[in-house]
Design an enzyme around this catalytic site. Sequence first.
Site, PDB file in Angstrom:
ATOM      1  CE  LYS A 179      -1.333   2.661   3.102  1.00 16.40           C
ATOM      2  NZ  LYS A 179      -1.022   3.906   2.360  1.00 16.40           N
ATOM      3  CD  GLU A 255      13.252   3.759   7.848  1.00 19.02           C
ATOM      4  OE1 GLU A 255      13.134   4.775   8.588  1.00 19.02           O
ATOM      5  OE2 GLU A 255      13.319   3.794   6.616  1.00 19.02           O
ATOM      6  CB  CYS A 289      13.642   8.574   8.508  1.00 20.56           C
ATOM      7  SG  CYS A 289      12.015   8.357   7.862  1.00 20.56           S
ATOM      8  CD  GLU A 386      11.289  12.331  11.389  1.00 24.00           C
ATOM      9  OE1 GLU A 386      10.146  11.961  11.697  1.00 24.00           O
ATOM     10  OE2 GLU A 386      12.089  11.603  10.799  1.00 24.00           O
TER      11      GLU A 386
HETATM   12  C1  SIN Z   1      14.093   7.314   4.897  1.00 27.91           C
HETATM   13  O1  SIN Z   1      14.246   8.500   4.986  1.00 27.91           O
HETATM   14  O2  SIN Z   1      13.059   6.793   5.310  1.00 27.91           O
HETATM   15  C2  SIN Z   1      15.104   6.386   4.291  1.00 27.91           C
HETATM   16  C3  SIN Z   1      16.178   7.048   3.586  1.00 27.91           C
HETATM   17  C4  SIN Z   1      17.263   6.110   3.074  1.00 27.91           C
HETATM   18  O3  SIN Z   1      17.060   4.936   2.766  1.00 27.91           O
HETATM   19  O4  SIN Z   1      18.352   6.613   2.992  1.00 27.91           O
END
Ligand code: SIN
Length: 485
Positions: A179, A255, A289, A386
């Site tokens: 999804k 993640e 992230c 964040e």
């Molecule tokens: C992410 O920001 O979720 C992953 C970035 C990456 O794989 O470098």
Amino acid sequence: MAGIELDCPTQAFIAGEWRAADNKQVFDVSDPATGEVIASVADCTASDAQAAVDAADGAQPAWAAMPAAARSAVLRRWRDLMVEEADRLADILTRENGKPLAEARGEILYGASYFEWFAEEAKRIYGETIPSPASDKRILVIRQPVGVCAAITPWNFPNAMLARKVAAALAAGCTMVAKPAEDTPLSALAMAELAERAGLPAGVFNVLPTTAPAEVGEVLTTSDKVRKVTFTGSTNTGRILMRQATGTIKKVSMELGGNAPFIVFEDADLEKAAEGLMASKFRNAGQTCVCANRVFVQADVMDRFAEIVRKKVAALKVAPGLEGGSQIGPLINAQAVSKVETLVRSAAEAGACIVEGGTRHAAGELFYQPTVLSNVSHEMEIAREEIFGPVVPLIAFDTEEDAILRANDTDYGLAAYAFTKDLGRAFRVSEALEYGMVAINDGALSNAAAPFGGVKQSGLGREGSSHGLDDYLELKYILLGGLGA
Ligand code: SIN
């Protein structure tokens, strides 16, 4: 639908067929750089999700039973198609996500590298024999696919985050229902089209675009047939999905969010540290992230470092991703821009100085100026949240202990960065940082060979590397008895 036609499917991909949503509804996807509608996409709901789960469940036994070399060959062909079609895939990605075209192309190749990696790993899913406590028995351990997996993927890397999940799952012998995020469903659909061309059997990979993520997500996280949920996105959503998955005791990989510290020690090469910061912070306009979220600089070198960074930031080209030379595209949507705006405003009100940028950018409604803030304190909201935008908050520190203490003072633990020429310090700091990934003297740590993932509230599990298969495999212990003479 108005606007530019894209060379990309727009229906759901279920059981190897392109299907309209059950209720025949569609939703518009727009280009964040211009606001223009670029596609109308099938808007799936629970019944489509159920059909996709049934298809993945039906395809599972044959896919798992296929020789590893044959699964590997399909993944390899899929990878080759991604590389051949990198320009078209990058164009789709830039139009739905906004990132500069060169970066989008980089993301496609990054995604393809996971296919290459896991096509190879598929052939190395080794078992074990364990010395038995009895002479007439033998202990064997084999690794088998978990079963049907559900992948819920984010808008910031619509290709690569899907790629590193689907490549690992399929290499392990699992099937998948994906999804994609509502803002960026097209890259996932384009991937499904390549899967078909690569010869992937029907039902092994299914894609459900939707504006009803909670409804579709609930089917995926509560179905008995789904044995694992893998998610990349916010910590809050991760918590909800984990809660839902407990009912049927599914495996989960998460993640989640980050609040990456980027520490510059007084002995660092400041020019290299600034280059590393630019690479980490401004990738995808700061919407990753793993991007530097708090930049800790040792007080003695703060002024020099701030000036090097300011000059580099001022030179960034902000423009629509399709425009030549663009380095910073738009943010994904209006909420993203207002979040960044609010964080910068509240930092300035609390005493931070705006050294560069600090407002929206004239390139369009969703553009924000690359910004540098000095005099930021660790307690400000901008250092706790964040940011997910192109903002560098500079925070001064005095000692190594002080830097580590503050870097670890967060619920998150995804990525951290430190710049130093002192080898002893490099080891001390990497070991003391409570993060799943630490980069020393580098601002870019993601690659298919390395285990990507976080600790604390940044998630569970690892993606990429040989460890990336573990979450898609179960260990089975087989006891062979009655072997005595
Ligand atoms: C992410 O920001 O979720 C992953 C970035 C990456 O794989 O470098």
